[in-house]
Scaffold this motif. Structure first.
Motif, PDB file in Angstrom:
ATOM      1  N   ARG A 178      13.320  -0.224   0.907  1.00 24.34           N
ATOM      2  CA  ARG A 178      13.260  -0.584   2.320  1.00 24.34           C
ATOM      3  C   ARG A 178      13.679   0.614   3.163  1.00 24.34           C
ATOM      4  N   TRP A 202      11.209  -1.672   7.355  1.00 23.34           N
ATOM      5  CA  TRP A 202      10.039  -2.217   6.677  1.00 23.34           C
ATOM      6  C   TRP A 202      10.058  -1.818   5.204  1.00 23.34           C
ATOM      7  N   ARG A 203       9.245  -2.519   4.428  1.00 24.72           N
ATOM      8  CA  ARG A 203       8.878  -2.105   3.078  1.00 24.72           C
ATOM      9  C   ARG A 203       7.395  -1.748   3.100  1.00 24.72           C
ATOM     10  N   GLU A 204       6.998  -0.871   2.195  1.00 25.88           N
ATOM     11  CA  GLU A 204       5.585  -0.483   2.158  1.00 25.88           C
ATOM     12  C   GLU A 204       5.060  -0.585   0.736  1.00 25.88           C
ATOM     13  N   ARG A 208       0.616  -0.962   3.114  1.00 25.08           N
ATOM     14  CA  ARG A 208       0.816  -2.055   4.074  1.00 25.08           C
ATOM     15  C   ARG A 208       2.304  -2.396   4.178  1.00 25.08           C
ATOM     16  N   TRP A 209       2.705  -2.794   5.377  1.00 24.43           N
ATOM     17  CA  TRP A 209       4.110  -3.088   5.645  1.00 24.43           C
ATOM     18  C   TRP A 209       4.424  -4.560   5.423  1.00 24.43           C
ATOM     19  N   SER A 210       5.647  -4.795   4.948  1.00 29.92           N
ATOM     20  CA  SER A 210       6.143  -6.168   4.832  1.00 29.92           C
ATOM     21  C   SER A 210       7.628  -6.180   5.172  1.00 29.92           C
ATOM     22  N   VAL A 212       9.191  -6.744   7.888  1.00 29.58           N
ATOM     23  CA  VAL A 212       9.397  -5.894   9.062  1.00 29.58           C
ATOM     24  C   VAL A 212      10.493  -6.470   9.952  1.00 29.58           C
ATOM     25  N   GLU A 234       3.681  -6.950  10.513  1.00 32.60           N
ATOM     26  CA  GLU A 234       3.749  -7.543   9.180  1.00 32.60           C
ATOM     27  C   GLU A 234       2.360  -7.557   8.540  1.00 32.60           C
ATOM     28  N   SER A 237      -1.069  -1.742   8.249  1.00 26.97           N
ATOM     29  CA  SER A 237      -0.856  -0.358   7.832  1.00 26.97           C
ATOM     30  C   SER A 237      -0.443   0.460   9.047  1.00 26.97           C
ATOM     31  N   PRO A 238       0.359   1.527   8.857  1.00 23.47           N
ATOM     32  CA  PRO A 238       0.837   2.327   9.986  1.00 23.47           C
ATOM     33  C   PRO A 238      -0.246   3.269  10.521  1.00 23.47           C
ATOM     34  N   ALA A 282       5.820   7.338  10.439  1.00 28.94           N
ATOM     35  CA  ALA A 282       5.757   6.655   9.141  1.00 28.94           C
ATOM     36  C   ALA A 282       4.388   6.812   8.495  1.00 28.94           C
TER      37      ALA A 282
END
Length: 285
Positions: A178, A202-204, A208-210, A212, A234, A237-238, A282
């Protein structure tokens, strides 16, 4: 103008002594005293009637990691956070926030617990605690309880603390993978009260981010999570498109005010720009 009269101060040496004092009636808790000095002058509401000085309570000191979380005592100073190997490894965003607070004298005396209990909407560490899903452990004569950071600040300079409770420590989960990023905007690069302060977590996975979390200070009556904008991020993608959508959402979601430090329009525009930049950084574009 008559000189300000300092209220009486109790100075317990143990936590049990502190609880006994709190049982006699409400006291304004202080440690470093960097916020209450302004309150004593009457510049920030009426001065407190009685105070309790917690500086000698060694039970409220220390930074430790137990594998699942970092625990920080309420009397942890900003200087201790900055120099802590544990914080630099697991909580670099908190280190970044601590470095923005005041000058060296304030960082040497000001405490994390004080920033939490003071409940200023502009508290620099508070968005980091929100974004990191911190838990705040409080205690009093009736025992201890744990309050999620997302439920701790309930209104302008008001918290979920009962009158006979103190902030004891903060528990911040160690979440592998994270990321948490911090940004502060003020009038100057140092010794400035924030106009906008932000933490994004966030996690990636597979670009894709989750999980958040987007937390802000100085844009509402308390530190807040921008949950509508979180929902846009959520699963995204950044990318440039994501950054633009999220920035537009955040500008519409927050409700800042005009005050002596800034205007609502400036805060809204800057918050959107800072978020766009964090997403850009990011994404590496």
């Amino acid at each position: 103008m008559p000189a300000a009269v300092e209220p009486p101060i109790e100075t317990p040496r143990t936590l049990s002594e502190a609880y006994a004092i709190l049982a006699t009636g409400p006291h304004r808790a202080i440690a470093g005293g960097t916020d209450v000095m302004v309150q004593i002058t009457g510049e920030l509401g009426p001065p407190p009637d009685r105070m309790i000085d917690l500086w000698r309570l060694h039970e409220l000191r220390g930074i430790t990691a137990d594998g699942d979380a970092v625990m920080l005592g309420a009397l942890t100073t900003y200087t201790e956070i900055r120099h802590s190997a544990v914080c630099r490894e697991h909580l670099p965003s908190l280190v970044d926030a601590a470095a923005t607070i005041g000058a060296a004298q304030i960082q040497n005396r000001g405490t994390l617990g004080g920033n939490i209990a003071n409940a200023s909407p502009a508290g620099d560490t508070l968005p980091v605690l929100l974004a990191a899903d911190a838990k705040i452990v409080v205690g009093g004569p009736r025992g201890e309880r744990t309050i999620a950071a997302s439920e701790f600040w309930v209104a302008y300079r008001r918290t979920a603390l009962e009158p006979d409770e103190l902030v004891l420590r903060v528990r911040i989960p160690i979440s592998v993978g994270r990321k948490v990023r911090f940004r502060k905007i003020g009038t100057r690069r140092a010794q400035a009260i924030s106009k906008v302060v932000m933490a994004l977590a966030w996690r990636e996975r597979d670009a894709r981010w989750s999980d958040v979390r987007l937390a802000l200070g100085s844009v509402a009556d308390r530190p807040i999570r921008a949950r509508t904008t979180e929902a846009i991020l959520e699963g995204a993608s950044p990318t440039t498109e994501t950054a633009e959508r999220a920035a537009e959402s955040l500008a519409a979601e927050i409700q800042p005010i005009d005050d002596v430090r800034s205007t609502a329009d400036y805060r809204r525009a800057v918050a959107a720009r800072v978020l766009r930049r964090l997403i850009r950084d990011a994404g590496g574009w």
